[in-house]
Each structure stands twice: as C-alpha cells, then as structure tokens.
Write a protein that holds these residues in place. Structure first.
Motif, PDB file in Angstrom:
ATOM      1  N   VAL A 110       0.964  -1.214  -0.031  1.00 29.98           N
ATOM      2  CA  VAL A 110       0.119  -0.080   0.015  1.00 29.98           C
ATOM      3  C   VAL A 110       0.735   1.312   0.207  1.00 29.98           C
ATOM      4  CG1 VAL A 110      -1.751   1.176   1.136  1.00 29.98           C
ATOM      5  CG2 VAL A 110      -1.672  -1.258   1.212  1.00 29.98           C
ATOM      6  N   THR A 116      -0.618  -7.687   4.225  1.00 34.35           N
ATOM      7  CA  THR A 116      -0.742  -6.175   3.719  1.00 34.35           C
ATOM      8  C   THR A 116       0.519  -5.548   4.283  1.00 34.35           C
ATOM      9  OG1 THR A 116      -3.210  -6.381   3.807  1.00 34.35           O
ATOM     10  CG2 THR A 116      -2.194  -4.275   4.120  1.00 34.35           C
ATOM     11  N   PRO A 127       2.018  -1.753   4.774  1.00 33.30           N
ATOM     12  CA  PRO A 127       1.829  -0.320   4.243  1.00 33.30           C
ATOM     13  C   PRO A 127       2.904   0.480   4.272  1.00 33.30           C
ATOM     14  CG  PRO A 127       1.267  -1.094   6.624  1.00 33.30           C
ATOM     15  CD  PRO A 127       1.662  -2.274   5.913  1.00 33.30           C
ATOM     16  N   SER A 129       0.973   5.806   3.875  1.00 33.63           N
ATOM     17  CA  SER A 129      -0.067   5.419   3.410  1.00 33.63           C
ATOM     18  C   SER A 129      -1.294   5.219   4.191  1.00 33.63           C
ATOM     19  CB  SER A 129       0.241   3.947   2.847  1.00 33.63           C
ATOM     20  OG  SER A 129       0.614   3.141   3.655  1.00 33.63           O
ATOM     21  N   PHE A 150       3.124   4.339   8.552  1.00 38.01           N
ATOM     22  CA  PHE A 150       1.887   4.548   7.845  1.00 38.01           C
ATOM     23  C   PHE A 150       0.947   5.616   8.661  1.00 38.01           C
ATOM     24  CE2 PHE A 150       1.189   0.698  10.351  1.00 38.01           C
ATOM     25  CZ  PHE A 150      -0.133   0.990  10.813  1.00 38.01           C
ATOM     26  N   TYR A 183      -4.649   2.763   8.791  1.00 38.76           N
ATOM     27  CA  TYR A 183      -4.933   1.256   8.684  1.00 38.76           C
ATOM     28  C   TYR A 183      -6.284   0.984   9.301  1.00 38.76           C
ATOM     29  CZ  TYR A 183      -5.475  -3.704   8.285  1.00 38.76           C
ATOM     30  OH  TYR A 183      -6.100  -4.963   8.087  1.00 38.76           O
TER      31      TYR A 183
END
Length: 266
Positions: free
Chosen positions: A86, A116, A118, A122, A157, A160
C-alpha cells in the motif's frame, strides 16, 4: 471520496458452483488492475484461484471491489499472488477496498490473502462482509506488517482501518474492527510493543473444536458469542507468525470442516 479522485478502480466478481460433481468457476468479471489466473483443482476437490494485481502495488486513491459467490456443494479457495503493498498518494487519499462474500448452504469459501504491507504515509480503508446461509462454511485470515521493517520503516503509515463482519442466517456471528493511526505513543509497550507482524482470522463450520490451537506468546484462538472460531496473533518475525498461523488454520479446518490439509504450490 469521489470517484474522480480515485487513481484506479478495479473489480473482480467470481461465481463458483458445481459442474459434473466438481467445483468450477462458472462466471467471472475482471476489471484491471484486478484479475485472476486460471483456476487450479487441488487433490482435496477444492478449486483454487489467485488474485493478481500486475501493477505491483496499491496506490493511495485506488479502489477495489471483490465479490465472491459460492453455490451449494462447491469448495473455493481464494489466495493472492503477493503481498499488498500500500503506497501513499500525493494528496494523502486513502486506498479503499470492499469485499463481499456470499456462501450457500453446503458451500465452502476460504480466503487467505498474503500480507498487507503499508508504506510510509499510506492509508488503507477496507471492509469485508460475508453472508452465509445456515450450513455454509467460511475460513479467512489476514496478516498485517508494521511497515517495510527491513527498510527501517516501522509504524510510519498514516492509517489502517479494517472492518470484518460475518453473518450466518441473518445473525451476526463475528465482528472485528481495527483502526490504527500510528504516533510516537504507538511504539509504547502494550501497543504492538516489539511485534512487527499481526494476524487475525475467523472460521465458521458445523464441526466441534475440541482442541483449540495456540502458540504461547504468539497466537491464541477462541469462540465468539455467535459460535465462530476466532484467531489473534502477533510476532516480531513474519516467518514465526506465519508458521503458527498455518498450524492453527489447519487444526481449525480439520475440526470445523472435516477437511484434509491444503497443499498449495506457489
């Protein structure tokens, strides 16, 4: 967020059913950057597909919509080919993802995406909603990294946000909501602490769980008030968490589904 601000909008709609007594992908709709490679039949009778994003990452502002329907008697396994990387957008817009699963009585759907990941700055907002008929089976798990750990990024990040809801026969059996907004306080003990990888999951089946899998200090399992089996885990190293997750997943599948181990070659 308006559609005009989205960098890309990908769609993937998959419909599984029985043909000649075997699970088949009856219909599929694909819109780039989401696509699937051809289905693969596993020895256990489950049909496996890989979701592929050939662009190699998810950009801030992207939107993806994944819908999967499984008819009675069908067995479907949906995986992703690689980790979801991401990346941020110049204006700070979030990437969004909506997943909707529908499974008929006697059907089984399993969804085990790769991790996932990140990137710094992001944002990811995702929702997953599963609607099961009585007698349907579902298994899903997800893993999240604190960032590109080996590049020195940890909890950098921006956001989320994930919501997972499972309903069976119109009754909610599982709800999981996570919203992480890292800050200097996030690095304090008790919030991630020394862990860089986290996992969660849920399984719904007719079988009884007599042996609850666990890995002390890494992973725990239990049952929700609605009767679903849940899983939580965290570890400092990805391979340690992945190994514990794989062991727990197979133990729950065996007891809830009466299913043999998955043998997947990547």
């Amino acid at each position: 967020m308006s559609l005009l601000r989205r960098t890309r909008t990908g769609e993937l709609h998959l419909h599984f059913g029985l043909r000649g007594g075997q699970t088949a992908l009856l219909r599929d709709r694909q819109k780039a950057p989401l696509m699937v490679v051809r289905p693969f039949a596993l020895p256990c009778g489950t049909l496996m597909v890989f979701i592929v994003n050939p662009t190699g990452g998810v950009l801030g502002g992207d939107h993806s919509e994944v819908r999967v329907e499984v008819e009675a008697g069908a067995r479907a396994l949906v995986l992703t080919q690689s980790a979801a990387r991401v990346q941020p957008s110049p204006d700070g817009a979030a990437a969004t993802q909506d997943l909707v699963f529908r499974v008929a009585a006697g059907g089984r759907l399993e969804y085990y995406p790769e991790r996932t990941l990140p990137f710094t700055g992001s944002r990811l907002h995702q929702t997953l909603r599963a609607e099961l008929e009585p007698g349907a089976e579902l298994g899903l798990s997800e893993t999240l990294a604190s960032g590109r750990v080996h590049s020195g990024e940890r909890l950098r990040f921006a956001e989320y946000d994930s919501r997972v809801e499972v309903r069976q026969g119109g009754r909610r059996v599982y709800l999981d909501r996570q919203r992480l907004v890292p800050s200097p306080d996030t690095r304090a003990p008790g919030v991630w602490a020394g862990a860089d990888y986290a996992a969660s999951g849920v399984w719904v089946g007719a079988g009884e769980v007599n042996e609850w899998p666990a890995a002390p200090g890494v992973l725990a399992t239990g049952r929700t008030a609605g009767g679903a089996a849940w899983l939580r885990g965290a570890a400092a190293r990805g391979p340690v968490l992945d190994a514990a997750l794989g062991t727990a997943r197979e133990a729950l599948r065996r007891q809830l589904f009466g299913a043999p181990p998955l043998r997947v070659r990547r």
